[in-house]
Motif scaffolding. Sequence first.
Motif, PDB file in Angstrom:
ATOM      1  N   MET A   1       1.061  -1.040   0.006  1.00  0.00           N
ATOM      2  CA  MET A   1      -0.002  -0.011   0.092  1.00  0.00           C
ATOM      3  C   MET A   1       0.936   1.209   0.017  1.00  0.00           C
ATOM      4  SD  MET A   1      -3.249  -0.917   0.310  1.00  0.00           S
ATOM      5  CE  MET A   1      -4.201   0.079   0.972  1.00  0.00           C
ATOM      6  N   LEU A   2       0.815   2.059  -1.008  1.00  0.00           N
ATOM      7  CA  LEU A   2       1.594   3.273  -1.115  1.00  0.00           C
ATOM      8  C   LEU A   2       0.762   4.364  -1.211  1.00  0.00           C
ATOM      9  CD1 LEU A   2       4.106   4.729  -1.761  1.00  0.00           C
ATOM     10  CD2 LEU A   2       3.904   4.119  -3.928  1.00  0.00           C
ATOM     11  N   LEU A   3       1.193   5.401  -0.373  1.00  0.00           N
ATOM     12  CA  LEU A   3       0.373   6.813  -0.504  1.00  0.00           C
ATOM     13  C   LEU A   3       1.620   7.792  -0.588  1.00  0.00           C
ATOM     14  CD1 LEU A   3      -1.702   9.101   0.615  1.00  0.00           C
ATOM     15  CD2 LEU A   3      -0.564   8.608   2.741  1.00  0.00           C
ATOM     16  N   MET A   4       1.187   8.510  -1.572  1.00  0.00           N
ATOM     17  CA  MET A   4       2.065   9.474  -2.098  1.00  0.00           C
ATOM     18  C   MET A   4       1.229  10.749  -1.822  1.00  0.00           C
ATOM     19  SD  MET A   4       4.001   8.388  -5.598  1.00  0.00           S
ATOM     20  CE  MET A   4       2.911   7.217  -6.010  1.00  0.00           C
TER      21      MET A   4
ATOM     22  N   LYS B   1       5.545  17.536  -6.613  1.00  0.00           N
ATOM     23  CA  LYS B   1       6.660  16.959  -6.006  1.00  0.00           C
ATOM     24  C   LYS B   1       6.022  16.049  -4.910  1.00  0.00           C
ATOM     25  CE  LYS B   1       9.435  19.013  -8.918  1.00  0.00           C
ATOM     26  NZ  LYS B   1      10.071  18.384 -10.173  1.00  0.00           N
ATOM     27  N   VAL B   2       6.716  15.056  -4.823  1.00  0.00           N
ATOM     28  CA  VAL B   2       6.306  14.019  -3.687  1.00  0.00           C
ATOM     29  C   VAL B   2       6.788  14.702  -2.359  1.00  0.00           C
ATOM     30  CG1 VAL B   2       6.699  11.991  -2.668  1.00  0.00           C
ATOM     31  CG2 VAL B   2       6.418  12.085  -5.059  1.00  0.00           C
ATOM     32  N   THR B   3       5.974  14.938  -1.352  1.00  0.00           N
ATOM     33  CA  THR B   3       6.381  15.385  -0.091  1.00  0.00           C
ATOM     34  C   THR B   3       6.216  14.122   1.075  1.00  0.00           C
ATOM     35  OG1 THR B   3       4.096  16.195   0.443  1.00  0.00           O
ATOM     36  CG2 THR B   3       5.663  17.539  -0.544  1.00  0.00           C
ATOM     37  N   LEU B   4       5.433  13.294   0.751  1.00  0.00           N
ATOM     38  CA  LEU B   4       5.225  12.076   1.506  1.00  0.00           C
ATOM     39  C   LEU B   4       5.297  10.781   0.679  1.00  0.00           C
ATOM     40  CD1 LEU B   4       4.737  10.717   4.287  1.00  0.00           C
ATOM     41  CD2 LEU B   4       2.320  10.859   3.690  1.00  0.00           C
ATOM     42  N   TRP B   5       6.114   9.913   1.197  1.00  0.00           N
ATOM     43  CA  TRP B   5       6.138   8.366   0.506  1.00  0.00           C
ATOM     44  C   TRP B   5       5.914   7.462   1.648  1.00  0.00           C
ATOM     45  CZ3 TRP B   5       7.139   6.497  -4.366  1.00  0.00           C
ATOM     46  CH2 TRP B   5       7.414   5.213  -4.399  1.00  0.00           C
ATOM     47  N   HIS B   6       4.572   7.244   1.902  1.00  0.00           N
ATOM     48  CA  HIS B   6       4.223   6.287   2.900  1.00  0.00           C
ATOM     49  C   HIS B   6       3.825   4.659   2.479  1.00  0.00           C
ATOM     50  CE1 HIS B   6       2.724   5.272   6.947  1.00  0.00           C
ATOM     51  NE2 HIS B   6       1.611   4.513   6.179  1.00  0.00           N
ATOM     52  N   GLU B   7       4.652   3.805   2.750  1.00  0.00           N
ATOM     53  CA  GLU B   7       4.645   2.662   2.140  1.00  0.00           C
ATOM     54  C   GLU B   7       4.503   1.406   3.107  1.00  0.00           C
ATOM     55  OE1 GLU B   7       6.427   0.535  -1.843  1.00  0.00           O
ATOM     56  OE2 GLU B   7       7.784   1.233  -0.323  1.00  0.00           O
ATOM     57  N   VAL B   8       3.582   0.416   3.086  1.00  0.00           N
ATOM     58  CA  VAL B   8       3.558  -0.588   3.973  1.00  0.00           C
ATOM     59  C   VAL B   8       3.666  -1.741   2.918  1.00  0.00           C
ATOM     60  CG1 VAL B   8       2.098  -1.989   5.499  1.00  0.00           C
ATOM     61  CG2 VAL B   8       2.100   0.171   5.581  1.00  0.00           C
ATOM     62  N   TYR B   9       4.552  -2.758   3.007  1.00  0.00           N
ATOM     63  CA  TYR B   9       4.642  -3.708   2.197  1.00  0.00           C
ATOM     64  C   TYR B   9       4.990  -5.243   2.943  1.00  0.00           C
ATOM     65  CZ  TYR B   9       9.589  -2.293   2.979  1.00  0.00           C
ATOM     66  OH  TYR B   9      10.729  -1.916   3.527  1.00  0.00           O
ATOM     67  N   VAL B  10       4.608  -6.090   2.146  1.00  0.00           N
ATOM     68  CA  VAL B  10       4.434  -7.217   3.009  1.00  0.00           C
ATOM     69  C   VAL B  10       4.986  -8.393   1.883  1.00  0.00           C
ATOM     70  CG1 VAL B  10       3.163  -9.309   4.026  1.00  0.00           C
ATOM     71  CG2 VAL B  10       2.606  -6.881   4.327  1.00  0.00           C
TER      72      VAL B  10
END
Length: 132
Positions: free
Chosen positions: A107-110, A117-126
């Motif tokens: 799950m990736l929130l940009m 421009k990207v100010t937040l790269w929030h990723e949960v990976y399994v």
Amino acid sequence: MTNNHPHYLQLAHAVLDWNRKHLNRDSSLTEAVIGQCFAEQFIVEPNGRRYEATRANYLEFLNGMKADMAGIDYEIDHTLVDDAAVVFSMRARIAYCDGRTERFRAMLLMRFDNAGKVTLWHEVYVPLAMPA
């Protein structure tokens, strides 16, 4: 109020395309290349950790990460878009130069600034188990 959803969705897909192009051992990254997609300062939040990033320290991180990578690819399953952010539910595949492949559910929130421009790269990976 203007609906910027299509614009932010286009930006998010461009970031994934940027990753496909640049996250491999043969690519040459610079702060300027990172600046094509990322703000001067931004937040990276992978799997519950939090880092305050600059283009300089992200360059160092990415160069280490991609040193033995042949490439990365994504298959997007679901997308949510709001006024400044995009969330992808997706599958990611990382191929390595030694022939290994890792697969993930992610799950990736940009989040983007007004300059796109990207100010937040929030990723949960399994990690996904490989079939026997």
